[in-house]
Design an enzyme around this catalytic site. Structure first.
Site, short mmCIF file in Angstrom:
data_model
loop_
_atom_site.label_atom_id
_atom_site.label_comp_id
_atom_site.label_asym_id
_atom_site.label_seq_id
_atom_site.Cartn_x
_atom_site.Cartn_y
_atom_site.Cartn_z
N CYS A 135 0.84 -1.19 0.07
CA CYS A 135 0.03 0.12 -0.03
C CYS A 135 0.82 1.30 0.03
CB CYS A 135 -0.83 -0.06 1.26
SG CYS A 135 -1.84 1.31 1.28
N CYS A 138 -0.61 3.99 2.28
CA CYS A 138 -0.14 3.84 3.73
C CYS A 138 1.06 4.07 4.12
CB CYS A 138 -0.70 2.49 4.05
SG CYS A 138 -2.01 1.85 3.04
N ASP A 139 2.17 3.67 3.25
CA ASP A 139 3.58 3.52 3.60
C ASP A 139 4.58 4.33 2.81
OD1 ASP A 139 2.72 1.57 5.44
OD2 ASP A 139 2.95 0.11 4.14
#
Ligand code: NAP
Length: 312
Positions: A135, A138-139
């Site tokens: 992701c 997200c990261d």
């Protein structure tokens, strides 16, 4: 309570079905095991869904949040549970959740979507969350200024690789063939991006490191040659993102009588499955194009078919 309709999955397909079912005044329950939005809840930017503003970037999460709000307005009930067993053959369908609860309805829309394929390299599990991610939204921030690698060559891999160039020092796409699967328009942008480079005909064979990912062994699939890449010493780590396509979430359906093809539910544009009163919407069914726009279209059609089935 026996519902008119149970929708399993609250991605774009399930949420669109919820909106339409609400407008048809069906007593509807939507069951989702995690966060609403499915895969788009992890998509950094959506730009090809019709009607989005062109001056304000839209994340998948904000788009799905608005769909959830719309569903609420039309009155569908919600349950947080994972359906582990499906009994669909009879007039009243019974779905059993991980919680032990049994949910009953006269019609069901299966909208459980699909999930990302794993990279398949050695030590993948060890470094998940410690350098390996699926992701970018997200990261990406964890890899600011570092070297990042992306496995895959489809739309997701290339779009997410471009997104990652906003954070990383350099992004390298590792693809198993010598041409990309991604749409030509996406490729054009990618090839023009100076922070993006490509390793062709190759796959990730092994992830290296002690606590965090600090190297990769890349295998050339044509020659079998192995090449080791190490993190810059000052950095101490690298990132590896996997975007290798999808696997339909139909595992729990095996043995319940629903016809599958290549793992996907064998339902056409009508969304009708081989079982009366059971419909399939979104990425979980066989289809040519898996997009938010086609998922919401399926959701609307499935709710329409469910209403017709219940009325008939
Ligand atoms: P995809 O199109 O199936 O691409 C998967 C990529 O991973 C392919 O390049 C494939 O290689 C590679 N791959 C698969 N298994 C592999 C393995 N075991 N080892 C190494 N490489 C492997 O998946 P996606 O990119 O997630 O897209 C899924 C769907 O969503 C598509 O229909 C796509 O068009 C759509 N999508 C659209 C957009 C957009 O329009 N903005 C954005 C994201 C996704 P090969 O090419 O050699 O098969």
């Amino acid at each position: 309570m026996i519902y008119d309709l149970i929708i399993v999955g609250a991605g774009p397909a399930g949420l669109a079905a919820g909106i339409y079912a609400g407008r048809y005044m069906l007593r509807t329950l939507i069951i989702e095991k995690a966060q609403d939005g499915g895969q788009i809840s992890q998509t950094a930017e959506i730009e090809n869904y019709p009607g989005l503003r062109v001056d304000v970037p839209e994340s998948g999460l904000t788009l799905s949040d608005r769909m959830t709000e719309q569903v609420k307005r039309f009155g569908a009930e919600r349950a947080l549970d994972e359906i582990v067993s499906f009994e669909l053959q009879f007039e009243v369908k019974k779905l059993t959740g991980l919680s032990g609860k049994v949910y009953e309805a006269r019609s069901v829309i299966l909208a459980m979507g699909a999930h990302y394929r794993s990279i398949g390299c050695k030590n993948e599990d060890k470094f998940r969350g410690m350098g390996i991610s699926f992701c970018a939204t997200c990261d990406a921030n964890f890899f600011r200024g570092l070297d990042v690698y992306v496995a895959g060559g489809g739309d997701s891999a290339i779009e997410e690789a471009m997104y990652l160039t906003k954070f990383a020092r350099k992004v390298t796409v590792i693809h198993r063939r010598n041409e990309l699967r991604a749409a030509k328009s996406i490729q054009e942008k990618a090839f023009a991006n100076e922070k993006l480079s490509f390793i062709w005909d190759s796959v990730v064979d092994e992830a290296l490191g002690d606590d965090v990912l600090n190297g990769l062994v890349i295998k050339n699939v044509k020659t079998g040659e192995l090449t080791t890449i190490k993190a810059d010493e000052a950095d101490g780590m690298i990132g590896l993102f996997g975007f290798l396509g999808m696997i339909p979430n139909t595992e729990r359906l095996e043995g319940c009588g629903i016809e599958l093809k290549d793992g996907y539910i064998a339902a056409d544009e009508s969304t009708k499955t081989n079982i009366d009163g059971v419909f399939a919407a979104g990425d979980i069914r066989i289809k040519a194009l898996r997009q938010v726009v086609t998922a919401v279209s399926d959701g609307a059609v499935a709710a329409f078919q469910a209403e017709k089935y219940l009325a008939g």
